[in-house]
Design an enzyme around this catalytic site. Structure first.
Site, PDB file in Angstrom:
ATOM      1  CE  LYS A 118      -3.647  -0.238   2.782  1.00  0.00           C
ATOM      2  NZ  LYS A 118      -4.452  -0.639   3.963  1.00  0.00           N
ATOM      3  NE  ARG A 163      -9.434  -8.337  -2.919  1.00  0.00           N
ATOM      4  CZ  ARG A 163     -10.411  -7.609  -2.404  1.00  0.00           C
ATOM      5  NH1 ARG A 163     -11.617  -7.627  -2.954  1.00  0.00           N
ATOM      6  NH2 ARG A 163     -10.214  -6.843  -1.349  1.00  0.00           N
ATOM      7  CG  HIS A 197     -11.119   0.722   9.823  1.00  0.00           C
ATOM      8  ND1 HIS A 197     -11.493   2.015   9.593  1.00  0.00           N
ATOM      9  CD2 HIS A 197     -10.334   0.759  10.920  1.00  0.00           C
ATOM     10  CE1 HIS A 197     -10.944   2.804  10.498  1.00  0.00           C
ATOM     11  NE2 HIS A 197     -10.247   2.066  11.327  1.00  0.00           N
ATOM     12  CD  GLU A 240      -3.546   7.678   3.912  1.00  0.00           C
ATOM     13  OE1 GLU A 240      -2.872   7.577   2.870  1.00  0.00           O
ATOM     14  OE2 GLU A 240      -4.723   7.298   4.001  1.00  0.00           O
TER      15      GLU A 240
HETATM   16  P1  ADP Z   1      -7.758  -2.073   4.096  1.00  0.00           P
HETATM   17  O1  ADP Z   1      -6.695  -2.377   3.088  1.00  0.00           O
HETATM   18  O2  ADP Z   1      -7.528  -2.776   5.386  1.00  0.00           O
HETATM   19  O3  ADP Z   1      -9.140  -2.198   3.574  1.00  0.00           O
HETATM   20  P2  ADP Z   1      -7.828   0.814   3.653  1.00  0.00           P
HETATM   21  O4  ADP Z   1      -6.562   1.562   3.512  1.00  0.00           O
HETATM   22  O5  ADP Z   1      -8.601   0.512   2.416  1.00  0.00           O
HETATM   23  O6  ADP Z   1      -7.540  -0.521   4.488  1.00  0.00           O
HETATM   24  O7  ADP Z   1      -8.791   1.576   4.671  1.00  0.00           O
HETATM   25  C1  ADP Z   1      -9.976   0.982   5.157  1.00  0.00           C
HETATM   26  C2  ADP Z   1     -10.831   2.020   5.867  1.00  0.00           C
HETATM   27  O8  ADP Z   1     -10.072   2.701   6.879  1.00  0.00           O
HETATM   28  C3  ADP Z   1     -11.364   3.124   4.997  1.00  0.00           C
HETATM   29  O9  ADP Z   1     -12.534   2.774   4.310  1.00  0.00           O
HETATM   30  C4  ADP Z   1     -11.610   4.217   6.030  1.00  0.00           C
HETATM   31  O10 ADP Z   1     -12.792   3.957   6.765  1.00  0.00           O
HETATM   32  C5  ADP Z   1     -10.439   4.058   6.979  1.00  0.00           C
HETATM   33  N1  ADP Z   1      -9.302   4.927   6.586  1.00  0.00           N
HETATM   34  C6  ADP Z   1      -8.196   4.562   5.907  1.00  0.00           C
HETATM   35  N2  ADP Z   1      -7.360   5.628   5.731  1.00  0.00           N
HETATM   36  C7  ADP Z   1      -7.948   6.692   6.300  1.00  0.00           C
HETATM   37  C8  ADP Z   1      -7.595   8.084   6.445  1.00  0.00           C
HETATM   38  N3  ADP Z   1      -6.459   8.575   5.961  1.00  0.00           N
HETATM   39  N4  ADP Z   1      -8.473   8.899   7.093  1.00  0.00           N
HETATM   40  C9  ADP Z   1      -9.640   8.402   7.577  1.00  0.00           C
HETATM   41  N5  ADP Z   1     -10.025   7.115   7.475  1.00  0.00           N
HETATM   42  C10 ADP Z   1      -9.201   6.259   6.849  1.00  0.00           C
END
Ligand code: ADP
Length: 452
Positions: free
Chosen positions: A116, A291, A235, A200
């Site tokens: 990521k 995917r 999440h 971030e």
């Molecule tokens: P995963 O790979 O575990 O699915 P993601 O990076 O896609 O993780 O993030 C999953 C969730 O986490 C997002 O949908 C959001 O709810 C929360 N999230 C991730 N990054 C942020 C951020 N920078 N600010 C606020 N919420 C975040």
């Protein structure tokens, strides 16, 4: 087109792939663990091979057994579904070495976007907006501190190899960053075999809006609109819909174009999803899933396409066959029905003594469940996806509520009752969503219970 493929998965997605194959005249090989002997994907596949005992590491993640099953049955390609080996670049490489096809993007693309932190860098290079944060994986706790001070709190620490809502930590206090970095990195090493972390800026109330993209080997790359997945617990997505209430044709084109640009930048082929956080008109790349997604039927229903059949076509080297000028028609909502306690979300495996599935206008159900089906404790708790389509959001909500009323499962706990409450919630009805929706919702439910 392929003559025969192997499905390296279980549950509803294995059945979904069998459906697509049946329509295309492709034979199917199911693999299964001993816990899934009585599963519908085994019943409906043309052939089936037992690949091991219930623990996923010994069956659905057992690359050797799966390759042997493909070789014995003469399967020409493997569809990995989602989860398990779907984003395992090594598996894609081994298949390639064995001259077995892979229904997905190349191993190299999976590797590039599966990290990521690296995906973030690729997005920056492609001119796709990201939140302020790391350019490179964080080398030390001190560096995390320096960068977080620069970006401003709150920040979110993320494992580069994380997924499924795991490996993330929100840090609001500068004095907490170094300690959090260390424990999060150690946890990530254990959970994912890779302790690399990045960070971030953390947004307090963003929406999760993702774009379905599709590309073939003939140079065609397109997007199929968005899915809003803001309703999450821990999440993890609970309910998805399309279109998003904040989207108009112009914004869709802008975000869709960014998604396509990123897909082109990495040489993407097959189905993929680009996830963004959306905040007050601005959007930021979050990650790419290389995917098919759980929530792909939302796009299928609202766009009138079949993504899984298209995956097979593209993997077989054919150009994609989507009609031109696709845009969303009506409104679609998907509720994930999980075998779990609707309040604590604790898993609730066991036998379904009653199962009555709703139907009627605008309803689609993707499930592997049947009356007397035993939900094994070894796997993901999702037992069905219930989708409702209406002319507009209001009709989709009314249909979903009606379908949830007619959806009966006894013997185990499920999230059906939770979805009924979400769909009646005034904030949901107003479309006032964010990834923190469930927190406010639970407060409102408590208030209702106290008042009642
Ligand atoms: P995963 O790979 O575990 O699915 P993601 O990076 O896609 O993780 O993030 C999953 C969730 O986490 C997002 O949908 C959001 O709810 C929360 N999230 C991730 N990054 C942020 C951020 N920078 N600010 C606020 N919420 C975040």
């Amino acid at each position: 087109m392929f003559k025969k493929i192997l499905i390296a998965n279980r549950g509803e997605i294995a059945l979904r792939i069998i459906q697509a194959c049946r329509e295309l005249g492709v034979e199917t090989v199911a693999v299964h663990s001993t816990a899934d002997e009585a599963s519908l994907h085994v019943t409906y596949a043309d052939e089936d091979v037992c690949i091991g005992p219930p623990p996923p590491g010994q069956s659905y993640l057992n690359i050797r057994s799966i390759i042997a099953a493909a070789e014995i049955t003469g399967a020409e390609a493997v569809h990995p579904g989602y989860g398990f080996l779907a984003e395992n670049a090594h598996f894609a490489e081994v298949l390639d070495e064995c001259k077995i096809g892979w229904i997905g993007p190349s191993a190299q693309v999976i590797r590039t976007m599966g990290d990521k932190a690296n995906a973030r860098r690729v997005a920056v290079q492609a001119g796709v907006p990201v939140l302020p944060g790391s350019e490179e994986p964080l080398a030390s706790a001190a560096e995390a501190r320096r960068l977080a001070d620069q970006v401003g709190y709150p920040v979110i620490l993320k494992a580069a190899a994380g997924g499924g809502g795991r490996g993330m930590r929100i840090v609001r206090d500068p004095d907490e960053i170094e300690r959090n970095f260390k424990t999060a990195s150690e946890e990530a090493s254990i959970a994912f075999g890779d302790g690399s972390m990045y960070l971030e800026k953390y947004l307090e109330q963003p929406r999760h809006i993702e774009f379905q993209i599709f590309a073939d080997t003939h140079g065609n790359v397109l997007h199929l609109g968005e899915r809003e997945c803001s309703i999450q617990r821990r999440h993890q997505k609970l309910l998805e819909e399309s279109p998003s209430v904040v989207m108009d044709a112009e914004k869709r084109e802008e975000m869709g174009e960014a998604a396509v640009r990123l897909a082109k930048a990495v040489g993407y082929v097959n189905a993929g999803t680009i996830e963004f956080l959306y905040d007050q008109g601005d959007f930021y790349f979050m990650e790419m899933n290389t995917r098919i997604q759980v929530e792909h039927p939302v796009t299928e229903m609202v766009m009138g396409v079949d993504l899984v059949k298209e995956q097979l076509r593209v993997a077989a080297g054919e150009p994609m066959s989507f009609p031109s000028g696709l845009h969303p028609r009506g409104h679609v909502i998907e509720c994930r029905i999980n075998a779990e306690d609707p309040v604590t979300f604790a898993p609730s495996p066991g036998r379904m003594t009653t199962l009555h599935l709703p139907g009627g206008p605008g309803i689609r159900i993707d499930t592997h469940a049947y009356q007397e089906y035993f939900v094994p404790p070894n796997y993901d708790s999702m037992v069905a996806k219930l989708l409702a389509r209406g002319r507009d959001r209001e009709e989709a909500v009314a249909r979903m509520l009606r379908a949830l009323e007619f959806f009966e499962i006894d013997g185990i706990k499920t999230t059906i009752s939770l979805h009924r409450k979400i769909l009646r919630d005034p904030v949901f009805r107003a479309g006032d969503l964010s990834t923190r929706f469930m927190e406010g919702f639970q407060e409102r439910q408590k208030q209702l219970a106290d008042d009642g």
